[in-house]
Design a protein around this motif. Structure first.
Motif, PDB file in Angstrom:
ATOM      1  N   MET A 155       0.817  -1.204   0.000  1.00 58.65           N
ATOM      2  CA  MET A 155       0.000   0.000   0.000  1.00 58.65           C
ATOM      3  C   MET A 155       0.858   1.265   0.000  1.00 58.65           C
ATOM      4  O   MET A 155       0.517   2.255  -0.654  1.00 58.65           O
ATOM      5  N   PHE A 156       1.975   1.245   0.727  1.00 61.49           N
ATOM      6  CA  PHE A 156       2.882   2.397   0.684  1.00 61.49           C
ATOM      7  C   PHE A 156       3.412   2.609  -0.735  1.00 61.49           C
ATOM      8  O   PHE A 156       3.618   3.745  -1.172  1.00 61.49           O
ATOM      9  N   HIS A 157       3.622   1.513  -1.452  1.00 61.38           N
ATOM     10  CA  HIS A 157       4.075   1.611  -2.842  1.00 61.38           C
ATOM     11  C   HIS A 157       3.008   2.273  -3.715  1.00 61.38           C
ATOM     12  O   HIS A 157       3.328   3.119  -4.564  1.00 61.38           O
ATOM     13  N   GLN A 158       1.760   1.909  -3.499  1.00 59.97           N
ATOM     14  CA  GLN A 158       0.652   2.516  -4.258  1.00 59.97           C
ATOM     15  C   GLN A 158       0.546   4.011  -3.938  1.00 59.97           C
ATOM     16  O   GLN A 158       0.315   4.840  -4.821  1.00 59.97           O
ATOM     17  N   ILE A 159       0.696   4.343  -2.663  1.00 57.50           N
ATOM     18  CA  ILE A 159       0.621   5.743  -2.230  1.00 57.50           C
ATOM     19  C   ILE A 159       1.732   6.562  -2.862  1.00 57.50           C
ATOM     20  O   ILE A 159       1.510   7.682  -3.349  1.00 57.50           O
ATOM     21  N   ALA A 160       2.954   6.004  -2.880  1.00 55.78           N
ATOM     22  CA  ALA A 160       4.101   6.722  -3.470  1.00 55.78           C
ATOM     23  C   ALA A 160       3.852   7.020  -4.945  1.00 55.78           C
ATOM     24  O   ALA A 160       4.185   8.107  -5.429  1.00 55.78           O
ATOM     25  N   ARG A 161       3.251   6.088  -5.652  1.00 53.74           N
ATOM     26  CA  ARG A 161       2.954   6.317  -7.078  1.00 53.74           C
ATOM     27  C   ARG A 161       1.945   7.448  -7.244  1.00 53.74           C
ATOM     28  O   ARG A 161       2.116   8.328  -8.095  1.00 53.74           O
ATOM     29  N   ALA A 162       0.893   7.424  -6.435  1.00 56.13           N
ATOM     30  CA  ALA A 162      -0.111   8.485  -6.516  1.00 56.13           C
ATOM     31  C   ALA A 162       0.509   9.838  -6.208  1.00 56.13           C
ATOM     32  O   ALA A 162       0.206  10.845  -6.869  1.00 56.13           O
ATOM     33  N   GLU A 163       1.409   9.886  -5.223  1.00 55.08           N
ATOM     34  CA  GLU A 163       2.075  11.139  -4.871  1.00 55.08           C
ATOM     35  C   GLU A 163       2.880  11.684  -6.040  1.00 55.08           C
ATOM     36  O   GLU A 163       2.924  12.907  -6.262  1.00 55.08           O
ATOM     37  N   VAL A 164       3.497  10.811  -6.805  1.00 59.23           N
ATOM     38  CA  VAL A 164       4.262  11.247  -7.979  1.00 59.23           C
ATOM     39  C   VAL A 164       3.332  11.877  -9.007  1.00 59.23           C
ATOM     40  O   VAL A 164       3.659  12.908  -9.611  1.00 59.23           O
ATOM     41  N   PHE A 165       2.159  11.291  -9.208  1.00 62.54           N
ATOM     42  CA  PHE A 165       1.215  11.851 -10.174  1.00 62.54           C
ATOM     43  C   PHE A 165       0.699  13.217  -9.715  1.00 62.54           C
ATOM     44  O   PHE A 165       0.520  14.119 -10.546  1.00 62.54           O
ATOM     45  N   TYR A 166       0.448  13.379  -8.415  1.00 60.45           N
ATOM     46  CA  TYR A 166       0.059  14.706  -7.909  1.00 60.45           C
ATOM     47  C   TYR A 166       1.174  15.715  -8.176  1.00 60.45           C
ATOM     48  O   TYR A 166       0.928  16.818  -8.679  1.00 60.45           O
ATOM     49  N   LYS A 174      -1.909   7.476   4.488  1.00 62.63           N
ATOM     50  CA  LYS A 174      -0.475   7.217   4.675  1.00 62.63           C
ATOM     51  C   LYS A 174      -0.076   7.364   6.143  1.00 62.63           C
ATOM     52  O   LYS A 174       0.732   6.579   6.656  1.00 62.63           O
ATOM     53  N   ARG A 175      -0.629   8.353   6.813  1.00 61.73           N
ATOM     54  CA  ARG A 175      -0.283   8.616   8.204  1.00 61.73           C
ATOM     55  C   ARG A 175      -0.732   7.476   9.119  1.00 61.73           C
ATOM     56  O   ARG A 175      -0.032   7.095  10.062  1.00 61.73           O
ATOM     57  N   ASP A 176      -1.904   6.934   8.857  1.00 59.13           N
ATOM     58  CA  ASP A 176      -2.366   5.768   9.602  1.00 59.13           C
ATOM     59  C   ASP A 176      -1.733   4.521   8.981  1.00 59.13           C
ATOM     60  O   ASP A 176      -0.850   4.620   8.151  1.00 59.13           O
ATOM     61  N   LYS A 177      -2.189   3.375   9.369  1.00 58.46           N
ATOM     62  CA  LYS A 177      -1.700   2.151   8.743  1.00 58.46           C
ATOM     63  C   LYS A 177      -2.457   1.945   7.439  1.00 58.46           C
ATOM     64  O   LYS A 177      -3.659   1.657   7.459  1.00 58.46           O
ATOM     65  N   PRO A 178      -1.800   2.113   6.273  1.00 57.37           N
ATOM     66  CA  PRO A 178      -2.549   2.081   5.007  1.00 57.37           C
ATOM     67  C   PRO A 178      -3.221   0.751   4.717  1.00 57.37           C
ATOM     68  O   PRO A 178      -4.203   0.704   3.979  1.00 57.37           O
ATOM     69  N   GLU A 179      -2.700  -0.345   5.322  1.00 58.76           N
ATOM     70  CA  GLU A 179      -3.343  -1.634   5.087  1.00 58.76           C
ATOM     71  C   GLU A 179      -4.731  -1.699   5.712  1.00 58.76           C
ATOM     72  O   GLU A 179      -5.548  -2.561   5.369  1.00 58.76           O
ATOM     73  N   GLN A 180      -5.030  -0.746   6.602  1.00 57.59           N
ATOM     74  CA  GLN A 180      -6.343  -0.737   7.256  1.00 57.59           C
ATOM     75  C   GLN A 180      -7.472  -0.356   6.296  1.00 57.59           C
ATOM     76  O   GLN A 180      -8.647  -0.511   6.645  1.00 57.59           O
ATOM     77  N   THR A 181      -7.119   0.153   5.105  1.00 54.14           N
ATOM     78  CA  THR A 181      -8.172   0.457   4.125  1.00 54.14           C
ATOM     79  C   THR A 181      -8.916  -0.804   3.687  1.00 54.14           C
ATOM     80  O   THR A 181      -9.995  -0.719   3.102  1.00 54.14           O
TER      81      THR A 181
END
Length: 285
Positions: A204-215, A248-255
């Protein structure tokens, strides 16, 4: 009920975050965006609410024919009747509407994506295209603004995917690329059974990092001369980016087991900060 009234009701009942951005534009542009997002809601509902594949496919085909009627100025549906005026004013291309419907067809045909290349095409069709059409409605001078819209749309869709991992799993859908599940040692079964783990957290952190790059890429591609008219889109981007940071701040796997929301007061703070920051920057120098 007039066609535009129908569109406002459709968008209102969806409780979409997009509504927050509509307060910063003229009535005509607001009506155009409302009509566009009402169209998005109509076709989204086909995938979300139609259980039979044949029925859903028939509905998508009906909308493709309706888009053809729209661009021949003989629409039948309230949404397309509302759009008719705006496709000429803002030069909205027929091909983009067909792309959106092709994106909905992907949802009917696939519930898994082998790699990010496949997923990115889906994100472009269901969100990047909407971003481009929104930019056309809001107004722009520099063609680079269309590239900003493309990247921002994909960033928004990636954020939706991250937020809705658990909700999608309940529908037997996994939008995270399968090759990345394998790379991070996460099985499809773990997601479908809502099993949180360190491996899933890393994924999930990997998915978040990709989205951050697109932003980041989207904001960098927006030319200064187009910041002012594009503030509604920037507001939407910041709302979703803030949501992503919360995950990201919480545990992203909790989604998997908990859907993250921003309370209204947080959205208001994000909106005001984004509005005044970009207004100041657009007027400076």
């Amino acid at each position: 009920m007039t066609p535009i009234q129908y569109c406002y009701e459709k968008v209102k009942t969806s409780k979409s975050n997009f509504i927050w951005a509509f307060y910063f534009i003229s009535q005509d542009r607001r009506d155009a965006l409302i009509s566009l997002y009402a169209f998005c809601r109509e076709i989204d509902d086909i995938v979300d609410e139609t259980l039979e594949l044949e029925v859903a496919t028939a509905k998508i085909n009906w909308w493709k024919a309706e888009i053809n009627r729209l661009f021949h100025e003989t629409p039948q549906h309230p949404v397309t009747k509302s759009l008719l005026k705006f496709i000429h004013i803002y030069e909205l291309n027929e091909a983009y509407f067909i792309e959106m419907l092709d994106g909905m067809e992907m949802d009917l045909k696939f519930n898994r994506y082998e790699n990010f290349k496949q997923l990115q095409l889906y994100c472009y069709r269901v969100a990047g295209v909407v971003g481009i059409l929104s930019v056309k409605i809001l107004g722009f001078k520099n063609q680079a603004t269309l590239k900003y819209a493309h990247d921002l749309g994909i960033a928004l869709q990636l954020t939706n995917i991250i937020r809705d991992v658990g909700e999608d799993a309940r529908k037997n859908r996994i939008y995270i690329p399968l090759d990345e599940l394998k790379e991070f040692s996460v099985s499809e079964d773990e997601i479908l059974k809502f099993k949180e783990s360190n491996h899933l957290s890393n994924l999930m952190f990997h998915q978040i990092a990709r989205a951050e790059v697109f932003y980041k890429n989207a904001y960098q591609k927006l030319p200064k001369e187009d910041i002012n008219p594009q503030i509604p889109g920037l507001i939407m981007g910041k709302i979703y980016e803030t949501l992503l940071l919360e995950i990201k701040r919480d545990k992203p796997e909790q989604t998997l087991n908990h859907k993250v929301f921003l309370p209204p007061f947080r959205k208001v703070l994000v909106i005001l900060a984004c509005f005044f920051k970009n207004k100041f920057y657009a007027l400076s120098n």
